[in-house]
Design a protein around this motif. Structure first.
Motif, PDB file in Angstrom:
ATOM      1  N   LEU A 157      44.811  28.757  87.087  1.00 30.69           N
ATOM      2  CA  LEU A 157      44.670  28.038  88.350  1.00 30.69           C
ATOM      3  C   LEU A 157      46.047  27.683  88.887  1.00 30.69           C
ATOM      4  CD1 LEU A 157      42.611  26.443  90.153  1.00 30.69           C
ATOM      5  CD2 LEU A 157      42.933  24.554  88.581  1.00 30.69           C
ATOM      6  N   ARG A 158      46.223  27.804  90.195  1.00 27.18           N
ATOM      7  CA  ARG A 158      47.492  27.374  90.780  1.00 27.18           C
ATOM      8  C   ARG A 158      47.248  26.747  92.156  1.00 27.18           C
ATOM      9  NH1 ARG A 158      47.890  33.114  91.466  1.00 27.18           N
ATOM     10  NH2 ARG A 158      48.108  33.630  93.659  1.00 27.18           N
ATOM     11  N   ILE A 159      48.144  25.838  92.510  1.00 28.24           N
ATOM     12  CA  ILE A 159      48.092  25.232  93.850  1.00 28.24           C
ATOM     13  C   ILE A 159      48.759  26.201  94.813  1.00 28.24           C
ATOM     14  CG2 ILE A 159      48.874  23.349  95.320  1.00 28.24           C
ATOM     15  CD1 ILE A 159      48.853  21.523  92.912  1.00 28.24           C
ATOM     16  N   GLU A 160      48.026  26.594  95.836  1.00 24.42           N
ATOM     17  CA  GLU A 160      48.573  27.472  96.859  1.00 24.42           C
ATOM     18  C   GLU A 160      49.292  26.673  97.939  1.00 24.42           C
ATOM     19  OE1 GLU A 160      47.963  31.189  97.717  1.00 24.42           O
ATOM     20  OE2 GLU A 160      48.153  30.976  95.541  1.00 24.42           O
ATOM     21  N   LYS A 161      48.685  25.522  98.301  1.00 29.15           N
ATOM     22  CA  LYS A 161      49.245  24.758  99.414  1.00 29.15           C
ATOM     23  C   LYS A 161      48.762  23.316  99.351  1.00 29.15           C
ATOM     24  CE  LYS A 161      50.059  25.114 104.318  1.00 29.15           C
ATOM     25  NZ  LYS A 161      49.916  25.918 105.506  1.00 29.15           N
ATOM     26  N   PHE A 162      49.636  22.411  99.737  1.00 32.55           N
ATOM     27  CA  PHE A 162      49.290  20.993  99.878  1.00 32.55           C
ATOM     28  C   PHE A 162      49.650  20.570 101.284  1.00 32.55           C
ATOM     29  CE2 PHE A 162      51.199  16.625  99.706  1.00 32.55           C
ATOM     30  CZ  PHE A 162      50.003  15.944  99.767  1.00 32.55           C
ATOM     31  N   ASN A 163      48.691  19.981 101.980  1.00 28.70           N
ATOM     32  CA  ASN A 163      48.933  19.423 103.307  1.00 28.70           C
ATOM     33  C   ASN A 163      48.656  17.932 103.257  1.00 28.70           C
ATOM     34  OD1 ASN A 163      49.438  21.914 104.712  1.00 28.70           O
ATOM     35  ND2 ASN A 163      47.248  22.318 104.594  1.00 28.70           N
ATOM     36  N   LEU A 164      49.665  17.140 103.580  1.00 29.43           N
ATOM     37  CA  LEU A 164      49.465  15.708 103.732  1.00 29.43           C
ATOM     38  C   LEU A 164      48.847  15.512 105.108  1.00 29.43           C
ATOM     39  CD1 LEU A 164      49.917  12.839 102.618  1.00 29.43           C
ATOM     40  CD2 LEU A 164      52.155  12.883 103.744  1.00 29.43           C
TER      41      LEU A 164
ATOM     42  N   LEU B  25      41.500  18.755  90.230  1.00 30.74           N
ATOM     43  CA  LEU B  25      41.391  17.398  90.776  1.00 30.74           C
ATOM     44  C   LEU B  25      42.490  16.482  90.233  1.00 30.74           C
ATOM     45  CD1 LEU B  25      39.912  15.520  92.700  1.00 30.74           C
ATOM     46  CD2 LEU B  25      38.379  14.942  90.820  1.00 30.74           C
ATOM     47  N   PRO B  26      42.768  16.476  88.923  1.00 29.81           N
ATOM     48  CA  PRO B  26      43.890  15.660  88.445  1.00 29.81           C
ATOM     49  C   PRO B  26      45.246  16.068  89.047  1.00 29.81           C
ATOM     50  CG  PRO B  26      42.456  16.183  86.616  1.00 29.81           C
ATOM     51  CD  PRO B  26      41.986  17.008  87.788  1.00 29.81           C
ATOM     52  N   MET B  27      45.459  17.378  89.273  1.00 34.86           N
ATOM     53  CA  MET B  27      46.699  17.804  89.930  1.00 34.86           C
ATOM     54  C   MET B  27      46.789  17.233  91.335  1.00 34.86           C
ATOM     55  SD  MET B  27      47.656  21.718  88.911  1.00 34.86           S
ATOM     56  CE  MET B  27      46.051  22.482  88.773  1.00 34.86           C
ATOM     57  N   ALA B  28      45.672  17.269  92.058  1.00 38.39           N
ATOM     58  CA  ALA B  28      45.648  16.748  93.427  1.00 38.39           C
ATOM     59  C   ALA B  28      45.911  15.237  93.425  1.00 38.39           C
ATOM     60  CB  ALA B  28      44.307  17.072  94.085  1.00 38.39           C
ATOM     61  N   ILE B  29      45.275  14.517  92.519  1.00 37.69           N
ATOM     62  CA  ILE B  29      45.491  13.070  92.417  1.00 37.69           C
ATOM     63  C   ILE B  29      46.953  12.791  92.069  1.00 37.69           C
ATOM     64  CG2 ILE B  29      44.923  10.993  91.092  1.00 37.69           C
ATOM     65  CD1 ILE B  29      42.024  12.133  90.909  1.00 37.69           C
ATOM     66  N   GLY B  30      47.536  13.596  91.201  1.00 36.23           N
ATOM     67  CA  GLY B  30      48.949  13.446  90.847  1.00 36.23           C
ATOM     68  C   GLY B  30      49.864  13.613  92.045  1.00 36.23           C
ATOM     69  N   HIS B  31      49.549  14.576  92.906  1.00 32.64           N
ATOM     70  CA  HIS B  31      50.338  14.753  94.126  1.00 32.64           C
ATOM     71  C   HIS B  31      50.223  13.518  95.027  1.00 32.64           C
ATOM     72  CE1 HIS B  31      51.187  18.921  93.227  1.00 32.64           C
ATOM     73  NE2 HIS B  31      51.798  19.056  94.396  1.00 32.64           N
ATOM     74  N   ILE B  32      49.005  13.031  95.193  1.00 33.50           N
ATOM     75  CA  ILE B  32      48.801  11.833  96.019  1.00 33.50           C
ATOM     76  C   ILE B  32      49.553  10.649  95.407  1.00 33.50           C
ATOM     77  CG2 ILE B  32      47.067  10.143  96.760  1.00 33.50           C
ATOM     78  CD1 ILE B  32      46.996  12.717  98.427  1.00 33.50           C
ATOM     79  N   ARG B  33      49.508  10.528  94.096  1.00 34.93           N
ATOM     80  CA  ARG B  33      50.220   9.443  93.392  1.00 34.93           C
ATOM     81  C   ARG B  33      51.716   9.502  93.713  1.00 34.93           C
ATOM     82  NH1 ARG B  33      48.147  10.015  88.544  1.00 34.93           N
ATOM     83  NH2 ARG B  33      46.913   8.126  88.560  1.00 34.93           N
ATOM     84  N   SER B  34      52.301  10.701  93.685  1.00 34.40           N
ATOM     85  CA  SER B  34      53.739  10.813  93.954  1.00 34.40           C
ATOM     86  C   SER B  34      54.061  10.523  95.416  1.00 34.40           C
ATOM     87  CB  SER B  34      54.273  12.185  93.531  1.00 34.40           C
ATOM     88  OG  SER B  34      53.756  13.204  94.349  1.00 34.40           O
TER      89      SER B  34
END
Length: 156
Positions: A8-15, A106-115
């Motif tokens: 699994l990999r993150i392709e993109k994150f949009n705030l 989901l934990p990766m996404a939460i980690g991004h939001i945390r940062s």
């Protein structure tokens, strides 16, 4: 030990949005001590029928009830969109895909939001706020219950 790459990999994150309000009744304390930990976290997972290797997670996290408490701390509202890709979804059974989504994505996404929260609040006078650990089992149970309530309401 040599690490093994995830399927699994993150392709993109949009705030999608962030709103931080600092409430300071005095100059004492730190963000960790003063911020209301009653955060509401909601998420949705969207599978892609055209491309089975892709899926999206939407997250919104807020504690804006703090505005009504008149206590020192932060009011935080943040939302993000995460696009993930399986390296080879066809080679993964449904159970493994489900585990990767719930226990990795989901934990990766939460980690991004945390940062994002820590970096943003680091510019305020109370200092950075670090989102506490989240009980994922409890989060999944609450999400399942909310979906059940929504399904029951649709039948009315």
């Amino acid at each position: 030990m040599i690490i093994k790459r995830s399927e699994l990999r993150i392709e993109k994150f949009n705030l999608l949005g962030i709103n931080v309000i600092s409430f300071a009744n005095d100059d004492s304390g730190t963000a960790k001590e003063l911020t209301n930990n009653n955060f509401d976290l909601d998420f949705d997972i969207f599978l892609n029928k055209e491309d089975i290797d892709m899926f999206k997670i939407m997250i919104r996290l807020d504690n804006f009830d703090i505005k009504n408490t008149k206590q020192t701390g932060y009011g935080i509202d943040v939302s993000g969109e995460f696009k993930f890709r399986f390296n080879n979804a066809k080679g993964l059974d449904d159970d493994m895909q489900s585990v990767l989504i719930s226990r990795s994505a989901l934990p990766m996404a939460i980690g991004h939001i945390r940062s994002v929260i820590a970096i943003t609040t680091g510019n305020f006078h109370l200092g950075p706020y670090y989102l506490p650990s989240i009980d994922l089992n409890d989060l999944f149970e609450k999400k399942a219950n909310s979906l059940q309530v929504n399904v029951e309401n649709e039948d009315i």
